[in-house]
Design an enzyme around this catalytic site. Sequence first.
Site, short mmCIF file in Angstrom:
data_model
loop_
_atom_site.label_atom_id
_atom_site.label_comp_id
_atom_site.label_asym_id
_atom_site.label_seq_id
_atom_site.Cartn_x
_atom_site.Cartn_y
_atom_site.Cartn_z
N CYS A 11 45.91 21.29 37.88
CA CYS A 11 44.45 21.23 37.98
C CYS A 11 43.77 22.42 37.31
CB CYS A 11 44.02 21.13 39.44
SG CYS A 11 44.53 19.58 40.18
N HIS A 19 36.22 23.35 39.30
CA HIS A 19 37.16 22.23 39.37
C HIS A 19 36.77 21.38 40.58
CE1 HIS A 19 40.61 19.77 39.75
NE2 HIS A 19 41.13 20.41 40.79
N ASN A 26 39.21 13.87 42.24
CA ASN A 26 39.86 14.98 41.54
C ASN A 26 40.56 14.45 40.28
OD1 ASN A 26 41.50 17.07 40.69
ND2 ASN A 26 42.21 17.62 42.74
O1 UT7 Z 1 43.16 20.14 42.72
C1 UT7 Z 1 44.31 20.71 43.24
C2 UT7 Z 1 43.99 21.49 44.40
N1 UT7 Z 1 43.90 20.65 45.55
C3 UT7 Z 1 43.08 20.98 46.51
O2 UT7 Z 1 42.34 21.91 46.36
C4 UT7 Z 1 43.13 20.19 47.78
C5 UT7 Z 1 42.98 21.11 48.93
N2 UT7 Z 1 43.09 20.46 50.24
C6 UT7 Z 1 42.15 19.60 50.71
O3 UT7 Z 1 41.22 19.26 50.02
C7 UT7 Z 1 42.27 19.15 52.16
O4 UT7 Z 1 43.25 19.91 52.80
C8 UT7 Z 1 42.58 17.65 52.31
C9 UT7 Z 1 41.38 16.82 51.92
C10 UT7 Z 1 43.78 17.28 51.46
C11 UT7 Z 1 42.91 17.35 53.76
O5 UT7 Z 1 41.83 17.75 54.60
P1 UT7 Z 1 42.11 18.56 55.95
O6 UT7 Z 1 40.81 18.74 56.60
O7 UT7 Z 1 42.89 19.79 55.55
O8 UT7 Z 1 42.96 17.54 56.77
P2 UT7 Z 1 44.45 17.69 57.33
O9 UT7 Z 1 45.44 17.64 56.21
O10 UT7 Z 1 44.53 18.86 58.27
O11 UT7 Z 1 44.58 16.39 58.19
C12 UT7 Z 1 43.81 16.20 59.38
C13 UT7 Z 1 44.18 14.86 59.97
C14 UT7 Z 1 45.67 14.65 60.11
O12 UT7 Z 1 45.89 13.94 61.30
P3 UT7 Z 1 46.46 14.68 62.60
O13 UT7 Z 1 47.77 15.27 62.16
O14 UT7 Z 1 45.43 15.74 62.91
O15 UT7 Z 1 46.55 13.59 63.60
C15 UT7 Z 1 46.02 13.78 58.93
O16 UT7 Z 1 47.15 12.97 59.16
O17 UT7 Z 1 43.71 13.82 59.10
C16 UT7 Z 1 44.79 12.93 58.81
N3 UT7 Z 1 44.59 12.39 57.48
C17 UT7 Z 1 43.85 11.30 57.23
N4 UT7 Z 1 43.16 10.49 58.06
C18 UT7 Z 1 42.48 9.47 57.48
C19 UT7 Z 1 45.06 12.86 56.30
N5 UT7 Z 1 44.64 12.08 55.29
C20 UT7 Z 1 43.89 11.11 55.84
C21 UT7 Z 1 43.18 10.03 55.32
N6 UT7 Z 1 42.50 9.24 56.16
N7 UT7 Z 1 43.13 9.76 53.99
#
Ligand code: UT7
Length: 321
Positions: free
Chosen positions: A114, A248, A278
């Site tokens: 990225c 980005h 993204n």
């Molecule tokens: O471009 C390259 C660089 N990439 C980035 O900068 C990405 C950086 N990271 C992010 O943008 C975020 O961390 C994400 C959008 C990927 C995830 O958001 P988050 O607020 O960090 O969520 P999380 O990974 O902590 O997940 C929270 C909950 C989890 O459930 P439990 O374990 O709390 O029960 C996940 O399983 O949300 C769940 N979850 C979803 N639920 C519905 C994860 N993906 C999804 C989904 N729909 N698509």
Amino acid sequence: MQRRSRFIGFGGYLPERVVTNDELSLQVETSDAWIRERTGICQRHIANEKESCTFMAVQAAKQALEYAKISANEVDAIIVATCTPDKVFPSTAVMVQRELGIEKAFAFDVSSACAGFVFALSVANNFIQMGQAKNILLIGSEVYSRIMDWNDRRTCVLFGDGAGAVLMTAHDQDDGNGVLSVHLHTDGQYSDLLFVEGIPSIGNEGCFLRMNGKEVFRHAVTKLSETVEEALSAHNLSHEDIDWLVPHQANLRIINGMGKKLNLPANQVVVTVDRHANTSAASIPLAMNEAIRDGRIQLGDLVVIEALGGGLSWGSSIFRL
Ligand code: UT7
């Protein structure tokens, strides 16, 4: 007098097919509300078979050449930032060269996930400053839909396909315009936070992107603000001097966090993640293309770009348009 490189052409291409969050929620256990709230993404463009990495790069490049009023044969070098080339080799850049019928240029790809556009910009900027090239086509083109595990809701809702291009040219006037500097960083100890299993190319399925989103998020805000601060301080500039932040486009929460750290009002931050998701190395040139064509970014504006991705690799650049 210091030779600088200047952006004089802009282009972009997005695949015809738009996939909404609701459509994805029929495929994996997710919802429009979750995706919007956690990422700011409402939809993404997904390439069809014809819309290859090369095809999209060529469309964006043609627009950039047209904007710059530069003919293809005046191009000295083509650099494509991509992690999703059509083939392991030859590079996407030489395929673009072939499609555009450019005979004398040299062409190659840069792979830095990225952050690819910022890394490729640094290479192009150095070629121009050293006098090795006058006009460079710099393209970010990505088909991340090919490396998505469409059963993994943690990643498949985040990415989209597309290409953005800029035409950079040598600028020998001492008017303060052009690229002031580019700042690059990597830290391989975090290489397992975001990676692709195997080597993807057309016809090689099963190479999926894997990401520890939470950890990448944690690094993003800190490392991105550090690199923007280093870019500003290299030129004794302050937050108030910035006219535009073109970040980005990974997550609206990261983008808003950066805007806040730089004391920039929302209307000075270019956002496309809501519509493009993204697009990795394509996201910055796509956002630049949009904000220049709709008249937001004007000649003489001071622009900061920044990106972070797999590697981890991250960087920033500051330029006066
Ligand atoms: O471009 C390259 C660089 N990439 C980035 O900068 C990405 C950086 N990271 C992010 O943008 C975020 O961390 C994400 C959008 C990927 C995830 O958001 P988050 O607020 O960090 O969520 P999380 O990974 O902590 O997940 C929270 C909950 C989890 O459930 P439990 O374990 O709390 O029960 C996940 O399983 O949300 C769940 N979850 C979803 N639920 C519905 C994860 N993906 C999804 C989904 N729909 N698509």
